[in-house]
Enzyme design. Structure first.
Site, PDB file in Angstrom:
ATOM      1  N   ILE A  25     -19.894 -44.598  35.569  1.00 14.89           N
ATOM      2  CA  ILE A  25     -20.323 -44.240  34.216  1.00 14.89           C
ATOM      3  C   ILE A  25     -19.606 -42.959  33.754  1.00 14.89           C
ATOM      4  O   ILE A  25     -19.721 -41.917  34.387  1.00 14.89           O
ATOM      5  CB  ILE A  25     -21.861 -44.083  34.153  1.00 14.89           C
ATOM      6  CG1 ILE A  25     -22.494 -45.414  34.542  1.00 14.89           C
ATOM      7  CG2 ILE A  25     -22.295 -43.654  32.765  1.00 14.89           C
ATOM      8  CD1 ILE A  25     -23.986 -45.399  34.646  1.00 14.89           C
ATOM      9  N   ASP A  83     -12.806 -40.879 -11.016  1.00 16.97           N
ATOM     10  CA  ASP A  83     -12.051 -41.240  -9.815  1.00 16.97           C
ATOM     11  C   ASP A  83     -12.966 -41.625  -8.651  1.00 16.97           C
ATOM     12  O   ASP A  83     -12.501 -42.155  -7.646  1.00 16.97           O
ATOM     13  CB  ASP A  83     -11.158 -40.072  -9.377  1.00 16.97           C
ATOM     14  CG  ASP A  83      -9.957 -39.902 -10.289  1.00 16.97           C
ATOM     15  OD1 ASP A  83      -9.596 -40.883 -10.960  1.00 16.97           O
ATOM     16  OD2 ASP A  83      -9.392 -38.790 -10.344  1.00 16.97           O
ATOM     17  N   ASP A 106     -13.506 -32.846  36.014  1.00 17.31           N
ATOM     18  CA  ASP A 106     -12.779 -33.764  35.130  1.00 17.31           C
ATOM     19  C   ASP A 106     -12.884 -33.356  33.659  1.00 17.31           C
ATOM     20  O   ASP A 106     -12.008 -33.668  32.871  1.00 17.31           O
ATOM     21  CB  ASP A 106     -13.353 -35.185  35.277  1.00 17.31           C
ATOM     22  CG  ASP A 106     -12.360 -36.085  35.981  1.00 17.31           C
ATOM     23  OD1 ASP A 106     -11.431 -35.534  36.601  1.00 17.31           O
ATOM     24  OD2 ASP A 106     -12.504 -37.320  35.897  1.00 17.31           O
ATOM     25  N   VAL A 150     -22.686 -43.774  39.670  1.00 18.29           N
ATOM     26  CA  VAL A 150     -22.201 -42.461  39.247  1.00 18.29           C
ATOM     27  C   VAL A 150     -20.679 -42.483  39.076  1.00 18.29           C
ATOM     28  O   VAL A 150     -20.115 -41.875  38.163  1.00 18.29           O
ATOM     29  CB  VAL A 150     -22.617 -41.374  40.261  1.00 18.29           C
ATOM     30  CG1 VAL A 150     -22.087 -40.019  39.837  1.00 18.29           C
ATOM     31  CG2 VAL A 150     -24.121 -41.325  40.373  1.00 18.29           C
ATOM     32  N   ALA A 151     -20.021 -43.213  39.988  1.00 20.17           N
ATOM     33  CA  ALA A 151     -18.558 -43.277  39.910  1.00 20.17           C
ATOM     34  C   ALA A 151     -18.109 -43.923  38.617  1.00 20.17           C
ATOM     35  O   ALA A 151     -17.109 -43.537  38.017  1.00 20.17           O
ATOM     36  CB  ALA A 151     -18.017 -44.070  41.088  1.00 20.17           C
ATOM     37  N   ASP A 169      -1.901 -38.370  -7.120  1.00 26.25           N
ATOM     38  CA  ASP A 169      -1.756 -37.907  -8.495  1.00 26.25           C
ATOM     39  C   ASP A 169      -0.469 -37.119  -8.591  1.00 26.25           C
ATOM     40  O   ASP A 169       0.017 -36.605  -7.587  1.00 26.25           O
ATOM     41  CB  ASP A 169      -2.877 -36.915  -8.830  1.00 26.25           C
ATOM     42  CG  ASP A 169      -4.188 -37.598  -9.079  1.00 26.25           C
ATOM     43  OD1 ASP A 169      -4.165 -38.788  -9.404  1.00 26.25           O
ATOM     44  OD2 ASP A 169      -5.228 -36.932  -8.950  1.00 26.25           O
ATOM     45  N   ASN A 228     -17.146 -35.698  37.917  1.00 22.50           N
ATOM     46  CA  ASN A 228     -17.258 -36.240  36.555  1.00 22.50           C
ATOM     47  C   ASN A 228     -17.681 -35.192  35.534  1.00 22.50           C
ATOM     48  O   ASN A 228     -17.199 -35.187  34.409  1.00 22.50           O
ATOM     49  CB  ASN A 228     -18.284 -37.374  36.518  1.00 22.50           C
ATOM     50  CG  ASN A 228     -17.713 -38.647  37.094  1.00 22.50           C
ATOM     51  OD1 ASN A 228     -16.598 -38.639  37.599  1.00 22.50           O
ATOM     52  ND2 ASN A 228     -18.466 -39.734  37.033  1.00 22.50           N
ATOM     53  N   ASP A 230      -9.333 -36.431  -8.818  1.00 20.05           N
ATOM     54  CA  ASP A 230      -9.997 -35.181  -9.174  1.00 20.05           C
ATOM     55  C   ASP A 230     -11.084 -35.385 -10.222  1.00 20.05           C
ATOM     56  O   ASP A 230     -12.071 -34.678 -10.250  1.00 20.05           O
ATOM     57  CB  ASP A 230      -8.979 -34.130  -9.648  1.00 20.05           C
ATOM     58  CG  ASP A 230      -7.989 -34.671 -10.658  1.00 20.05           C
ATOM     59  OD1 ASP A 230      -8.236 -35.783 -11.181  1.00 20.05           O
ATOM     60  OD2 ASP A 230      -6.980 -34.005 -10.940  1.00 20.05           O
ATOM     61  N   GLU A 253     -19.791 -40.149  32.111  1.00 20.10           N
ATOM     62  CA  GLU A 253     -20.792 -39.311  31.425  1.00 20.10           C
ATOM     63  C   GLU A 253     -20.186 -38.433  30.342  1.00 20.10           C
ATOM     64  O   GLU A 253     -20.727 -38.266  29.270  1.00 20.10           O
ATOM     65  CB  GLU A 253     -21.504 -38.374  32.407  1.00 20.10           C
ATOM     66  CG  GLU A 253     -22.249 -39.020  33.529  1.00 20.10           C
ATOM     67  CD  GLU A 253     -21.326 -39.377  34.679  1.00 20.10           C
ATOM     68  OE1 GLU A 253     -20.335 -38.679  34.881  1.00 20.10           O
ATOM     69  OE2 GLU A 253     -21.599 -40.382  35.349  1.00 20.10           O
TER      70      GLU A 253
HETATM   71  P1  ATP Z   1      -2.435 -37.011 -12.786  1.00 18.72           P
HETATM   72  O1  ATP Z   1      -3.179 -35.752 -12.444  1.00 18.72           O
HETATM   73  O2  ATP Z   1      -3.166 -38.242 -12.465  1.00 18.72           O
HETATM   74  O3  ATP Z   1      -1.010 -36.984 -12.411  1.00 18.72           O
HETATM   75  P2  ATP Z   1      -2.335 -36.164 -15.409  1.00 18.72           P
HETATM   76  O4  ATP Z   1      -3.170 -34.987 -15.093  1.00 18.72           O
HETATM   77  O5  ATP Z   1      -0.914 -35.967 -15.738  1.00 18.72           O
HETATM   78  O6  ATP Z   1      -2.433 -37.202 -14.316  1.00 18.72           O
HETATM   79  P3  ATP Z   1      -4.097 -36.639 -17.541  1.00 18.72           P
HETATM   80  O7  ATP Z   1      -4.631 -35.278 -17.332  1.00 18.72           O
HETATM   81  O8  ATP Z   1      -5.007 -37.784 -17.577  1.00 18.72           O
HETATM   82  O9  ATP Z   1      -3.015 -37.005 -16.516  1.00 18.72           O
HETATM   83  O10 ATP Z   1      -3.233 -36.577 -18.862  1.00 18.72           O
HETATM   84  C1  ATP Z   1      -2.691 -37.716 -19.449  1.00 18.72           C
HETATM   85  C2  ATP Z   1      -2.118 -37.371 -20.790  1.00 18.72           C
HETATM   86  O11 ATP Z   1      -3.142 -36.859 -21.620  1.00 18.72           O
HETATM   87  C3  ATP Z   1      -1.040 -36.294 -20.755  1.00 18.72           C
HETATM   88  O12 ATP Z   1       0.222 -36.863 -20.635  1.00 18.72           O
HETATM   89  C4  ATP Z   1      -1.205 -35.586 -22.071  1.00 18.72           C
HETATM   90  O13 ATP Z   1      -0.423 -36.226 -23.055  1.00 18.72           O
HETATM   91  C5  ATP Z   1      -2.661 -35.794 -22.406  1.00 18.72           C
HETATM   92  N1  ATP Z   1      -3.434 -34.595 -22.097  1.00 18.72           N
HETATM   93  C6  ATP Z   1      -3.533 -33.958 -20.925  1.00 18.72           C
HETATM   94  N2  ATP Z   1      -4.345 -32.906 -21.007  1.00 18.72           N
HETATM   95  C7  ATP Z   1      -4.786 -32.848 -22.265  1.00 18.72           C
HETATM   96  C8  ATP Z   1      -5.679 -31.990 -22.990  1.00 18.72           C
HETATM   97  N3  ATP Z   1      -6.267 -30.962 -22.417  1.00 18.72           N
HETATM   98  N4  ATP Z   1      -5.878 -32.263 -24.285  1.00 18.72           N
HETATM   99  C9  ATP Z   1      -5.300 -33.307 -24.879  1.00 18.72           C
HETATM  100  N5  ATP Z   1      -4.481 -34.147 -24.266  1.00 18.72           N
HETATM  101  C10 ATP Z   1      -4.201 -33.928 -22.980  1.00 18.72           C
END
Ligand code: ATP
Length: 868
Positions: free
Chosen positions: A282, A615, A709, A279-280, A326, A705, A611, A284
């Site tokens: 383990i 990814d 404790d 008991v001492a 990002d 225990n 996001d 628990e």
């Molecule tokens: P992170 O979030 O990784 O920092 P980001 O969001 O800046 O990256 P993306 O969204 O992939 O990266 O955008 C990359 C490029 O794509 C931008 O620099 C822009 O030129 C172009 N882009 C972004 N959004 C749009 C859109 N809705 N339509 C067209 N081109 C876009």
């Protein structure tokens, strides 16, 4: 009746009684009453009853039950009753903890319930996916998990991964055309989508045909697998440690038992010695205390915007040495506003565009047509980059929805971060016009003409140079630049990415996304804590460098590289370079995974944010995958171990500091429990070796225990943040918790407690009454362990960290002392626990002795432990 896949989308809408405005509130309510919630029935959980009985399987409990039984045979009924009461109390406590831990995990899960975008009352709204009803019109985007079965109404390059249903790992392209055959397998129902699959690419709208258990997956799976939360490495190693300890102790107990028998000690006495030792030794309460402290910790983190999805992440957080983040939305605010445009060879501030000038107006119109964002009732829906375009249009009374209604879209290639482009085809003045917008470095090489006020002309080298120069200048100021291009295409022709060429350059739109206010301080705090912050972005290199400089991630532009440069490097070369790079620009999700691996190969623990749908693999590869709660796709959230509800970089840093504190607190709580146990073991061993009477009864040790404790251990787990926690370097994940240093500390602190207890025991023996001796030993052990709780708060002296800075330790101490005195002075309890009445002098001695380990410990810490 034919099946939904055999009917046209219009027929399905009719059958399900839905108009193009979606359902109204009345429909929703009556359907919810009819079909219930959109939920899969969960698998059965272990019942509370079963959890309660499970507590009796413990080795220690079995030993105690045998002890209780033997006591009963020997006529010591009281002992039997006390042991059984304690065991039952322990089982109740264990059950409550189990249920509470489960609840707190459920609460965490509830914070991350998936949402669905549906059309209701002619408005697109976001609702919990549970509330989706049959007939709802559902909007699907890349990265969305599908939470209902439905028939497609529209699709734009829609690709869906249905592996959870069909086992096929490749995505399938979907469309809305009607299928003739009646009996087709799920994989071939190209115009239907199913719960449990997810969108890998493109967009679509569907009408929901089945929800909950009526869906295909509901029918097959029947029960949702409520995957059990895996234990954390720490919990596993503690379980293993507990198991090994129990085994070791059993062997020692058997040995002592045999030796004692040979020495001629009474069988019962020998047995009680062995039980006391078991008991001492383990611990628990250990495992449940770690669980409680982790639960408290994750609850606190959730309040601070970091939701822990996998408990093991809490432990790894303290070891994070690299954060790959990002840029957009995490380090910056993700609130884009257009600052300048470049059109007709002029740079124009956002508020000085002339809508009378067709070239300038067309740039605005095209930017609205090639976007999906909208502004309704002051609500912004869609991608912030596109919201900025819609807002720019609004400045000039150009309403995006209205313009899209007048120039209908007939095709679309949605934006994806690999291509960095988006294209639409709209009917404009009876022509099919394809508009492509996106990153200039990708688009410029695909253009061969340019619009000017003199008309459309071939693009010259001079034009290109000028455009690049303007783009460079915009980027130098940290602006994100979108290029807008277009061309006419033949009617009734579908489009693909191969059509994104031979375009006409219309102009550039540059927008600002300011860094978050907190980013700079958070980056600095990372650097002080020995953590390398790294920016990974899809944006232009110069824009990225400018933002990175503003927040202190980068000092010299040589620390930035682009995605295509990563492709030139072998994995080995990337590993060698990785430490010198702070900014990766124009990367695709595939690069992210290589960057994580390169850091990991160098022995780092990496947190990576993400996001998008692509990814997922990088988030899984990272030690801590961090998904964005606001902008993140469901797929990214699912692959992550932590979700940021505010998408903010500084929340990751806060979570790391919480993770560090939590680990230290858990370690201190373990140190407290183990050193107390060690103290008790030493006393029992001492008495065995010297042939003295049993110093404690099993119930005494159980009382300590399980009760006196446990409270200080939890209080230590709640120790407030040490201000200096982010001045330390990250903890090396390879160092085991039960290291040599830690074990030495357990032994030394245990020895101090043992010495105090042995002195008290010997004083008691001198009275000639064994009962007084055991009572003195028990009281000293219990009290010194309660006081020892203050020692275990920190590796520094409590006089430095603040005697009253953790009020829980005081509360725990006072409750513990109260319980002890109840046992000593309430006659019924004293009888049950077999304790003698102590006199005042004895009590004074006990208090003095119990304080001794505290004095020595604090004296050592004051003299030899230097604070930071
Ligand atoms: P992170 O979030 O990784 O920092 P980001 O969001 O800046 O990256 P993306 O969204 O992939 O990266 O955008 C990359 C490029 O794509 C931008 O620099 C822009 O030129 C172009 N882009 C972004 N959004 C749009 C859109 N809705 N339509 C067209 N081109 C876009």
């Amino acid at each position: 009746m034919s099946k939904y896949h055999q009917q046209s989308s219009q027929e399905v809408m009719k059958i399900l009684g839905v108009t193009s405005q979606g359902l109204n509130d009345y429909d929703v309510q009556s359907r919810q009453e009819e079909y219930g919630l959109n939920k899969l029935v969960e698998g059965k959980r272990t019942s509370t009853f079963a959890v309660f009985f499970g507590q009796f399987k413990d080795l220690l409990v079995i030993i105690l039950m045998i002890a209780a039984f033997i006591s009963f045979l020997l006529g010591e009924v009281e002992s039997t009753v006390v042991i059984m009461i304690v065991i039952t109390l322990n089982a109740i406590l264990g059950t409550v903890q189990h249920v509470k831990a489960e609840q707190s995990l459920d609460n965490l899960k509830a914070l991350t319930t998936p949402i669905a975008k549906v059309l209701r009352n002619n408005q697109i709204v976001e609702i919990p996916s549970e509330d989706v009803v049959v007939g709802d019109i559902l909007y699907l985007d890349a990265g969305d998990y599908i939470n209902a079965d439905g028939r497609l109404l529209e699709s734009y390059n829609l690709h869906i991964n249905e592996s959870s249903l069909t086992g096929e790992s490749l995505s399938v392209e979907k469309n809305s055309s009607t299928i003739k055959e009646e009996n087709v397998i799920i994989g071939d129902k190209k115009n239907m989508v199913f719960t449990g699959s997810f969108v890998t690419n493109g967009r679509g709208t569907v009408i929901v045909t089945a929800i909950g258990m009526e869906t295909e997956i509901g029918k097959i799976a029947n029960l949702l697998d409520t995957a059990k939360e895996k234990k954390t490495p720490l919990q596993v190693s503690l379980d293993n440690f507990g198991g090994n300890l129990a085994l070791g102790i059993t062997i020692i107990c058997l040995a002592i038992f045999t030796i004692d028998l040979f020495r001629g000690r009474e069988l019962v006495d020998s047995f009680m010695f062995a039980v006391a030792l078991a008991v001492a030794a383990i611990p628990e309460a250990l495992s449940s205390i770690v669980t409680i402290v982790l639960a408290f910790g994750t609850h606190k983190m959730a309040k601070e915007n970091a939701i822990i999805r996998k408990l093991y992440a809490v432990e790894s957080l303290g070891s994070v040495s690299v954060i790959c983040s990002d840029k957009t939305g995490t380090l910056t605010e993700n609130k884009m506003t257009v600052q300048q445009v470049y059109v007709d060879q002029k740079v124009i501030p956002h508020d000085q565009i002339q809508t009378k000038n067709t070239v300038e107006k067309n740039l605005l119109l095209m930017s609205l047509l090639c976007s999906n964002a909208s502004l309704t009732d002051q609500k912004e829906i869609g991608d912030p980059t596109e919201i900025a375009l819609v807002k720019l249009g609004k400045q000039y009374n150009l309403d995006a929805l209205n313009i899209r209604d007048h120039n209908l879209r007939v095709a679309e290639i949605p934006f994806d971060s690999d291509r960095k482009l988006m294209s639409t085809v709209n009917r404009i003045n009876n022509k099919n016009i394809m508009i492509t917008k996106g990153a200039l470095d990708v688009l410029l090489s695909k253009t061969n003409k340019i619009v000017t006020s003199e008309g459309i002309i071939d693009i010259t080298e001079v034009n290109r140079k000028k455009i690049e120069e303007v783009n460079h200048n915009f980027s130098m100021n940290g602006l994100r630049v979108l290029a807008i291009t277009y061309k006419e295409i033949k009617p009734n022709r579908s489009i693909g990415v191969e059509d994104e060429k031979d375009l006409i350059f219309a102009g550039l739109i540059a927008m600002m996304d300011p860094p978050r206010k907190e980013s700079k301080a958070a980056v600095e705090s990372c650097i002080n804590a020995g953590i390398k912050p790294v920016m990974i972005t899809g944006d232009h290199k110069i824009t990225a460098i400018s933002i990175a400089k503003q927040i202190g991630i980068l000092k010299d532009p040589s620390e930035a590289i682009e995605g295509h440069e990563i492709e030139q490097l072998t994995d080995k070369q990337l590993q060698e370079k990785v430490q010198d790079i702070s900014v990766y620009a124009r990367v695709t999700p595939e690069h992210k995974i290589r960057i994580v691996k390169a850091w990991q190969e160098k022995g780092n623990v990496v947190a990576m944010t993400g996001d998008g749908v692509n990814d997922g693999p990088a988030l899984k590869q990272a030690d801590i995958g961090v998904a964005m709660g606001i902008t993140g796709t469901e797929v990214a959230k699912d692959a992550s171990s932590m979700i940021l509800t505010d998408d903010n970089f500084s929340t990751i840093v806060k979570a790391i500091s919480n993770g560090r504190s939590l680990y230290t607190n858990i370690k201190n709580a373990i140190l407290f429990l183990l050193s107390g146990n060690a103290g008790a073991i030493f006393v029992v061993l001492y008495a065995t070796v010297l042939g003295l009477p049993v110093p404690f009864l099993p119930v005494h040790l159980l009382f300590i225990n399980l009760l006196t404790d446990s409270l200080p251990a939890i209080a230590i787990g709640l120790e407030p943040h040490n201000k200096n926690i982010m001045k330390d370097k990250p903890r090396d994940i390879r160092t085991p918790l039960l290291s040599k240093k830690f074990t030495t500390q357990v032994v030394l602190e245990g020895l101090l407690i043992a010495i105090a207890t042995i002195i008290a025991f010997r004083m008691g023996l001198q009275t000639g009454d064994t009962l007084t001796a055991t009572t003195m030993a028990f009281t000293t052990l219990c009290l010194s362990r309660l006081i020892h709780g203050f020692n275990s708060r920190s590796k520094e002296s409590i006089f430095k960290i603040g005697v009253f800075s953790n009020k829980y330790t005081w509360l725990a101490f006072l409750i513990g002392v109260l319980c002890l005195h109840c046992v000593l002075f309430i006659p019924t309890l004293a009888d049950m626990f077999d304790v003698a009445t102590l006199n005042g002098v004895q009590l004074v001695f006990i208090y003095a002795l119990a304080t001794m380990p505290f004095i020595v410990n604090q004296w050592y810490k004051l003299l030899f432990v230097r604070s930071k």
